[in-house]
Design a protein around this motif. Structure first.
Motif, PDB file in Angstrom:
ATOM      1  N   TRP A 145      -9.318  57.216  -1.010  1.00  0.00           N
ATOM      2  CA  TRP A 145      -9.333  56.897   0.419  1.00  0.00           C
ATOM      3  C   TRP A 145     -10.677  57.267   1.009  1.00  0.00           C
ATOM      4  N   PHE A 146     -10.939  56.721   2.206  1.00  0.00           N
ATOM      5  CA  PHE A 146     -12.057  57.205   3.002  1.00  0.00           C
ATOM      6  C   PHE A 146     -11.674  57.130   4.470  1.00  0.00           C
ATOM      7  N   THR A 178      -0.529  48.092  14.179  1.00  0.00           N
ATOM      8  CA  THR A 178      -1.677  48.886  13.714  1.00  0.00           C
ATOM      9  C   THR A 178      -2.939  48.485  14.459  1.00  0.00           C
ATOM     10  N   TYR A 179      -3.113  47.193  14.704  1.00  0.00           N
ATOM     11  CA  TYR A 179      -4.268  46.740  15.473  1.00  0.00           C
ATOM     12  C   TYR A 179      -4.254  47.358  16.872  1.00  0.00           C
ATOM     13  N   ARG A 180      -3.097  47.348  17.520  1.00  0.00           N
ATOM     14  CA  ARG A 180      -3.006  47.865  18.889  1.00  0.00           C
ATOM     15  C   ARG A 180      -3.304  49.360  18.947  1.00  0.00           C
ATOM     16  N   VAL A 181      -2.952  50.095  17.893  1.00  0.00           N
ATOM     17  CA  VAL A 181      -3.292  51.520  17.848  1.00  0.00           C
ATOM     18  C   VAL A 181      -4.771  51.680  17.494  1.00  0.00           C
ATOM     19  N   ALA A 182      -5.246  50.922  16.510  1.00  0.00           N
ATOM     20  CA  ALA A 182      -6.644  51.011  16.072  1.00  0.00           C
ATOM     21  C   ALA A 182      -7.616  50.630  17.184  1.00  0.00           C
ATOM     22  N   GLU A 183      -7.185  49.774  18.074  1.00  0.00           N
ATOM     23  CA  GLU A 183      -8.005  49.352  19.206  1.00  0.00           C
ATOM     24  C   GLU A 183      -8.461  50.562  20.030  1.00  0.00           C
ATOM     25  N   ARG A 184      -7.660  51.620  20.025  1.00  0.00           N
ATOM     26  CA  ARG A 184      -7.958  52.830  20.807  1.00  0.00           C
ATOM     27  C   ARG A 184      -8.396  53.997  19.935  1.00  0.00           C
ATOM     28  N   ALA A 185      -8.394  53.817  18.628  1.00  0.00           N
ATOM     29  CA  ALA A 185      -8.705  54.911  17.698  1.00  0.00           C
ATOM     30  C   ALA A 185     -10.205  55.108  17.531  1.00  0.00           C
ATOM     31  N   GLU A 186     -10.599  56.353  17.305  1.00  0.00           N
ATOM     32  CA  GLU A 186     -12.001  56.665  17.004  1.00  0.00           C
ATOM     33  C   GLU A 186     -12.299  56.519  15.522  1.00  0.00           C
ATOM     34  N   ARG A 187     -11.266  56.679  14.685  1.00  0.00           N
ATOM     35  CA  ARG A 187     -11.430  56.635  13.235  1.00  0.00           C
ATOM     36  C   ARG A 187     -10.260  55.876  12.611  1.00  0.00           C
ATOM     37  N   LEU A 188     -10.521  55.291  11.459  1.00  0.00           N
ATOM     38  CA  LEU A 188      -9.476  54.686  10.645  1.00  0.00           C
ATOM     39  C   LEU A 188      -9.568  55.275   9.246  1.00  0.00           C
ATOM     40  N   ALA A 189      -8.440  55.357   8.571  1.00  0.00           N
ATOM     41  CA  ALA A 189      -8.428  55.763   7.164  1.00  0.00           C
ATOM     42  C   ALA A 189      -8.084  54.536   6.330  1.00  0.00           C
ATOM     43  N   VAL A 190      -8.857  54.323   5.281  1.00  0.00           N
ATOM     44  CA  VAL A 190      -8.688  53.173   4.396  1.00  0.00           C
ATOM     45  C   VAL A 190      -8.306  53.700   3.022  1.00  0.00           C
ATOM     46  N   HIS A 191      -7.154  53.244   2.501  1.00  0.00           N
ATOM     47  CA  HIS A 191      -6.612  53.738   1.239  1.00  0.00           C
ATOM     48  C   HIS A 191      -6.548  52.628   0.203  1.00  0.00           C
ATOM     49  N   ALA A 210     -15.766  60.790   5.403  1.00  0.00           N
ATOM     50  CA  ALA A 210     -15.180  61.583   4.311  1.00  0.00           C
ATOM     51  C   ALA A 210     -14.534  60.623   3.334  1.00  0.00           C
ATOM     52  N   THR A 211     -14.539  60.999   2.067  1.00  0.00           N
ATOM     53  CA  THR A 211     -13.913  60.168   1.043  1.00  0.00           C
ATOM     54  C   THR A 211     -13.390  61.051  -0.077  1.00  0.00           C
ATOM     55  N   GLU A 212     -12.387  60.542  -0.787  1.00  0.00           N
ATOM     56  CA  GLU A 212     -11.866  61.280  -1.933  1.00  0.00           C
ATOM     57  C   GLU A 212     -11.320  60.289  -2.947  1.00  0.00           C
ATOM     58  N   ASN A 213     -11.642  60.536  -4.205  1.00  0.00           N
ATOM     59  CA  ASN A 213     -11.130  59.749  -5.321  1.00  0.00           C
ATOM     60  C   ASN A 213     -10.296  60.696  -6.165  1.00  0.00           C
ATOM     61  N   LEU A 214      -8.989  60.512  -6.160  1.00  0.00           N
ATOM     62  CA  LEU A 214      -8.084  61.385  -6.900  1.00  0.00           C
ATOM     63  C   LEU A 214      -7.719  60.820  -8.261  1.00  0.00           C
ATOM     64  N   ALA A 215      -8.153  59.604  -8.553  1.00  0.00           N
ATOM     65  CA  ALA A 215      -7.873  58.991  -9.852  1.00  0.00           C
ATOM     66  C   ALA A 215      -8.788  59.629 -10.892  1.00  0.00           C
ATOM     67  N   ALA A 216      -8.222  60.038 -12.000  1.00  0.00           N
ATOM     68  CA  ALA A 216      -9.006  60.697 -13.051  1.00  0.00           C
ATOM     69  C   ALA A 216     -10.038  59.747 -13.644  1.00  0.00           C
ATOM     70  N   ASP A 217      -9.703  58.499 -13.688  1.00  0.00           N
ATOM     71  CA  ASP A 217     -10.579  57.487 -14.256  1.00  0.00           C
ATOM     72  C   ASP A 217     -10.323  56.198 -13.496  1.00  0.00           C
ATOM     73  N   ARG A 218     -10.934  55.127 -13.910  1.00  0.00           N
ATOM     74  CA  ARG A 218     -10.646  53.838 -13.267  1.00  0.00           C
ATOM     75  C   ARG A 218      -9.148  53.589 -13.334  1.00  0.00           C
ATOM     76  N   THR A 219      -8.603  53.072 -12.267  1.00  0.00           N
ATOM     77  CA  THR A 219      -7.188  52.741 -12.213  1.00  0.00           C
ATOM     78  C   THR A 219      -7.050  51.280 -11.834  1.00  0.00           C
ATOM     79  N   ILE A 225      -3.843  60.589   6.144  1.00  0.00           N
ATOM     80  CA  ILE A 225      -4.120  60.249   4.752  1.00  0.00           C
ATOM     81  C   ILE A 225      -2.813  60.205   3.967  1.00  0.00           C
ATOM     82  N   LEU A 226      -2.578  59.104   3.258  1.00  0.00           N
ATOM     83  CA  LEU A 226      -1.386  58.969   2.426  1.00  0.00           C
ATOM     84  C   LEU A 226      -1.551  59.799   1.161  1.00  0.00           C
TER      85      LEU A 226
END
Length: 162
Positions: A112-113, A54-67, A135-144, A105-106
């Motif tokens: 995620w963002f 993942t590091y080797r791919v991210a090294e060349r990536a413009e964006r990362l998604a964090v979940h 961009a970000t999205e919270n799909l949890a109805a409440d705190r999880t 995005i998983l």
């Protein structure tokens, strides 16, 4: 060299799955070293092990998604933390979709963002990726209840941790 374990052994921070794509390659891994590092402007730092594909791919990536993951998502944690991308296409094992800038995005992530990589910082055996959220999205109805370091102790890393 000073051993930081007496301090860090008390921590139980959230775990994340980070996905990246660059030059037609895709990857993802379980990450424990990550944190918001600025409010205005909003910034988040993710640290990836140099040993991971993942590091080797991210090294060349413009964006990362964090979940974020829920505590009950043990299967995802084991896949992204216990398998190595050198042998397993982890993203072929889970449903995902594309979002801003082609980010991966998983589908099962409760939140995620996507962040544009602003800077890479050498941190020794890990490299920090300073992300500007786009961009970000919270799909949890409440705190999880989130997946934390303690929940992952039984996972043998796909690559040595150090």
């Amino acid at each position: 060299m000073i051993d930081l374990d007496p301090f860090t052994d008390l921590l139980d921070y959230p775990m994340y799955v980070v996905t990246a794509e660059a030059d037609g390659e895709r990857a993802g891994c379980l990450v424990g070293f990550a944190s918001q590092c600025s409010i205005r402007p909003a910034r988040f730092m993710v640290w990836l092990s140099r040993a991971n594909r993942t590091y080797r791919v991210a090294e060349r990536a413009e964006r990362l998604a964090v979940h974020l993951m829920r505590r009950d998502q043990d299967r995802l944690a084991r896949l992204f933390g216990g398998e190595t991308g050198d042998r397993t296409d982890k993203l072929s094992e889970v449903p995902w979709h594309r979002r801003p800038g082609g980010s991966l995005i998983l589908d099962e992530a409760p939140a995620w963002f996507v962040g544009r990589v602003e800077k890479r910082v050498d941190g020794g055996d890990h490299v920090g990726f300073l992300l500007a959220p786009e961009a970000t999205e919270n799909l949890a109805a409440d705190r999880t209840t989130l997946l934390t370091l303690t929940d992952t102790h039984a996972i043998t890393p796909g690559h040595p941790a150090d």
